[in-house]
Design a protein around this motif. Structure first.
Motif, PDB file in Angstrom:
ATOM      1  N   HIS A 261       0.562  86.388  62.483  1.00 17.98           N
ATOM      2  CA  HIS A 261       0.290  87.917  62.548  1.00 17.98           C
ATOM      3  C   HIS A 261       0.434  88.626  63.921  1.00 17.98           C
ATOM      4  O   HIS A 261       1.002  89.449  63.991  1.00 17.98           O
ATOM      5  CB  HIS A 261      -1.105  88.147  62.029  1.00 17.98           C
ATOM      6  CG  HIS A 261      -1.420  89.508  61.613  1.00 17.98           C
ATOM      7  ND1 HIS A 261      -0.467  90.306  60.782  1.00 17.98           N
ATOM      8  CD2 HIS A 261      -2.353  90.308  62.027  1.00 17.98           C
ATOM      9  CE1 HIS A 261      -1.004  91.561  60.722  1.00 17.98           C
ATOM     10  NE2 HIS A 261      -2.056  91.732  61.750  1.00 17.98           N
ATOM     11  N   LEU A 262      -0.258  88.036  64.812  1.00 21.77           N
ATOM     12  CA  LEU A 262       0.088  88.400  66.080  1.00 21.77           C
ATOM     13  C   LEU A 262       1.421  88.473  66.876  1.00 21.77           C
ATOM     14  O   LEU A 262       1.692  89.342  67.475  1.00 21.77           O
ATOM     15  CB  LEU A 262      -1.112  87.714  67.293  1.00 21.77           C
ATOM     16  CG  LEU A 262      -2.496  87.765  66.994  1.00 21.77           C
ATOM     17  CD1 LEU A 262      -3.257  86.843  68.078  1.00 21.77           C
ATOM     18  CD2 LEU A 262      -2.778  89.053  67.019  1.00 21.77           C
ATOM     19  N   GLU A 264       4.026  88.708  64.732  1.00 20.78           N
ATOM     20  CA  GLU A 264       4.766  89.761  64.161  1.00 20.78           C
ATOM     21  C   GLU A 264       4.317  90.968  64.623  1.00 20.78           C
ATOM     22  O   GLU A 264       5.198  91.665  64.987  1.00 20.78           O
ATOM     23  CB  GLU A 264       4.331  89.716  62.778  1.00 20.78           C
ATOM     24  CG  GLU A 264       4.953  88.397  62.018  1.00 20.78           C
ATOM     25  CD  GLU A 264       4.466  88.330  60.448  1.00 20.78           C
ATOM     26  OE1 GLU A 264       3.643  89.131  60.270  1.00 20.78           O
ATOM     27  OE2 GLU A 264       4.883  87.497  59.687  1.00 20.78           O
ATOM     28  N   GLU A 265       3.282  91.165  64.809  1.00 18.31           N
ATOM     29  CA  GLU A 265       2.653  92.354  65.736  1.00 18.31           C
ATOM     30  C   GLU A 265       3.376  92.615  66.898  1.00 18.31           C
ATOM     31  O   GLU A 265       3.713  93.812  67.382  1.00 18.31           O
ATOM     32  CB  GLU A 265       1.250  92.712  65.688  1.00 18.31           C
ATOM     33  CG  GLU A 265       0.483  92.738  64.425  1.00 18.31           C
ATOM     34  CD  GLU A 265      -1.152  93.281  64.590  1.00 18.31           C
ATOM     35  OE1 GLU A 265      -1.365  92.936  65.571  1.00 18.31           O
ATOM     36  OE2 GLU A 265      -1.504  93.760  63.360  1.00 18.31           O
ATOM     37  N   SER A 266       3.322  91.704  67.718  1.00 19.81           N
ATOM     38  CA  SER A 266       3.906  91.574  68.967  1.00 19.81           C
ATOM     39  C   SER A 266       5.351  91.810  69.166  1.00 19.81           C
ATOM     40  O   SER A 266       5.816  92.857  69.845  1.00 19.81           O
ATOM     41  CB  SER A 266       3.690  90.329  69.870  1.00 19.81           C
ATOM     42  OG  SER A 266       4.341  90.047  70.783  1.00 19.81           O
ATOM     43  N   HIS A 268       6.923  93.427  66.359  1.00 20.88           N
ATOM     44  CA  HIS A 268       7.014  94.833  66.115  1.00 20.88           C
ATOM     45  C   HIS A 268       6.754  96.038  67.171  1.00 20.88           C
ATOM     46  O   HIS A 268       7.476  96.853  67.371  1.00 20.88           O
ATOM     47  CB  HIS A 268       5.861  95.093  65.094  1.00 20.88           C
ATOM     48  CG  HIS A 268       5.768  96.548  64.597  1.00 20.88           C
ATOM     49  ND1 HIS A 268       6.732  97.168  63.834  1.00 20.88           N
ATOM     50  CD2 HIS A 268       4.784  97.506  64.668  1.00 20.88           C
ATOM     51  CE1 HIS A 268       6.428  98.339  63.484  1.00 20.88           C
ATOM     52  NE2 HIS A 268       5.175  98.595  64.070  1.00 20.88           N
ATOM     53  N   TYR A 269       5.656  95.871  68.179  1.00 19.95           N
ATOM     54  CA  TYR A 269       5.489  96.644  69.172  1.00 19.95           C
ATOM     55  C   TYR A 269       6.550  96.238  70.292  1.00 19.95           C
ATOM     56  O   TYR A 269       7.054  97.300  70.834  1.00 19.95           O
ATOM     57  CB  TYR A 269       4.105  96.408  69.733  1.00 19.95           C
ATOM     58  CG  TYR A 269       2.862  96.892  68.936  1.00 19.95           C
ATOM     59  CD1 TYR A 269       2.804  98.257  68.531  1.00 19.95           C
ATOM     60  CD2 TYR A 269       1.962  96.000  68.471  1.00 19.95           C
ATOM     61  CE1 TYR A 269       1.734  98.575  67.904  1.00 19.95           C
ATOM     62  CE2 TYR A 269       0.795  96.292  67.598  1.00 19.95           C
ATOM     63  CZ  TYR A 269       0.634  97.720  67.296  1.00 19.95           C
ATOM     64  OH  TYR A 269      -0.012  98.206  66.454  1.00 19.95           O
TER      65      TYR A 269
END
Length: 433
Positions: A261-262, A264-266, A268-269
């Protein structure tokens, strides 16, 4: 699920296992040796269980030896041998009938006797026979093999003990005691050859001794208990280990999911920081990163083409139809541009309605064809809004890098070509230089 961290390591569990195995093994050894500390089982045959007694001598068969009781109650007899031959003998036979079954005799290890003997012979003999009295006087139903021991005269000053653990079953059918009461016949006689003179013998004690629990049975019970105890302990330890492994697996799964999840968020950002959220094209920051990756020394390779694309009269679109329609126009144009982007090309939203397309390994003629294709596709594009449809055009400036030219130089030449296209009436492609 227990989310508390486990402080017990594999080394700790291994230490517990080794310690338990050592303790249990030492305990089992101590239990095996403890058999020697168990109280003995004793059976005192004389004077309690004497059923019958008689003396025997060769004079009963015509020999010269004579024998008789001094006191049958005290089991004391004498034997007179004025002359002897190889067939001379004398002794006493005691018939014992205790309440135990015949199989109990085989459980005793030793027999202790108290005898008093006076006479010229140096050795006496003791015989033991366990049997069921025969229905036919001519046959004997012996159920335990007879034991025959010779004792030196000098050992008779005190009690003497002989082993009887050599007894074993000779007739299994009679061993159960179903064919009648079991009797024990104890015989004391003088070892041949019988010496001339008077012999006197008195029996005062006969005691059998053995174990309440046979050694084999005791060892078997201890071994089974030790094995079952180890199995139970190892089962519990395995259950704890399995629970720990499951807990660790769940925690690892959670951490993996959280890490994913991290990530994916990384990503994404990272995409948000390097891409234009409206069109999906690179922004200037993202293009700078890609440029450093493509050209580490900051110098363009030969045949690096740059297309500067500007939508014509885009301000009028925003003023007339609103910014929402303007955003949709930008998105449709970006989709058209992406259709002409190769794997190594980079599309950038440079600002407002202006896009930049960097094409590596592209000659001036190829760049012109790409630019003309893009211009035509944008011109043919129809943007449908809620209440109407509209179309736009684009002006494109094209430049191809010179030897060791940097990006700024290339961009200035392409941008200058773009302004030339605007001056020529827009909706056209102009090559730099």
């Amino acid at each position: 699920m227990n989310d508390q961290p486990s402080h017990r390591t594999d080394k700790t569990y291994a230490y517990d296992l080794y310690r338990f195995l050592i303790v249990s093994t030492l305990s089992a050894i101590a239990a095996l040796l403890g058999h020697q500390l168990l109280p003995e089982k004793t059976l005192q045959l004389l004077p309690y269980y004497i059923h019958d007694s008689y003396v025997f001598y060769d004079g009963q068969a015509g020999g010269a030896t004579q024998a008789n009781w001094q006191s049958q109650q005290d089991l004391s007899f004498f034997c007179d041998a004025p002359s002897v031959s190889n067939n001379s003998y004398c002794g006493v036979s005691l018939k014992v009938k205790p309440p135990e079954a015949a199989k109990d005799y085989a459980d005793y290890r030793t027999a202790t006797f108290s005898l008093r003997y006076s006479g010229p012979n140096e050795r006496l003999r003791v015989k033991l026979h366990a049997y069921v009295p025969p229905q036919n006087p001519e046959s004997a139903n012996e159920i335990l093999t007879g034991l025959d021991y010779i004792v030196a005269k000098q050992t008779l000053d005190e009690q003497f003990t002989i082993p009887v653990n050599a007894w074993h079953v000779s007739d299994p059918d009679l061993y159960s005691g179903e064919h009648g009461a079991v009797q024990l016949d104890v015989v004391f006689d003088i070892v041949p050859p019988l010496q001339t003179g008077q012999h006197a013998l008195q029996v005062s004690q006969i005691t059998l001794r053995g174990d309440w629990l046979p050694v084999s049975y005791w060892y078997g019970v201890v071994g089974i208990v030790w094995l079952m105890f180890n199995i139970v302990f190892l089962g519990k330890l395995l259950k704890v280990q399995q629970a720990r492994i499951m807990n660790d697996a769940n925690r690892l799964s959670q951490l993996t999911h959280f890490s994913s999840h991290l990530k994916e968020e990384s990503e994404h950002y990272k995409t948000l920081s390097s891409h234009d959220p409206l069109t999906g094209a690179l922004n200037r920051s993202g293009f700078a990163q890609e440029f450093r990756h493509l050209f580490p020394d900051n110098c363009l390779k030969m045949n690096s083409a740059l297309l500067v694309i500007d939508l014509d009269h885009f301000k009028q679109v925003n003023d007339t139809h609103g910014h929402d329609v303007g955003d949709k126009v930008l998105q449709c144009c970006a989709e058209t541009l992406f259709k002409n982007v190769r794997l190594n090309d980079r599309l950038v939203r440079w600002g407002g309605e202006e896009f930049v397309l960097l094409c590596v390994d592209t000659s001036l003629q190829q760049a012109q064809l790409i630019a003309e294709k893009i211009r035509a596709m944008i011109e043919e594009m129809t943007i449908v809004t809620e209440d109407q449809s509209l179309s736009v055009t684009a002006s494109i400036g094209v430049a191809v890098s010179h030897h060791l030219e940097d990006f700024d130089g290339l961009f200035q030449r392409a941008d200058k070509a773009l302004y030339s296209a605007k001056e020529l009436g827009r909706n056209c492609v102009v090559l730099a230089d």
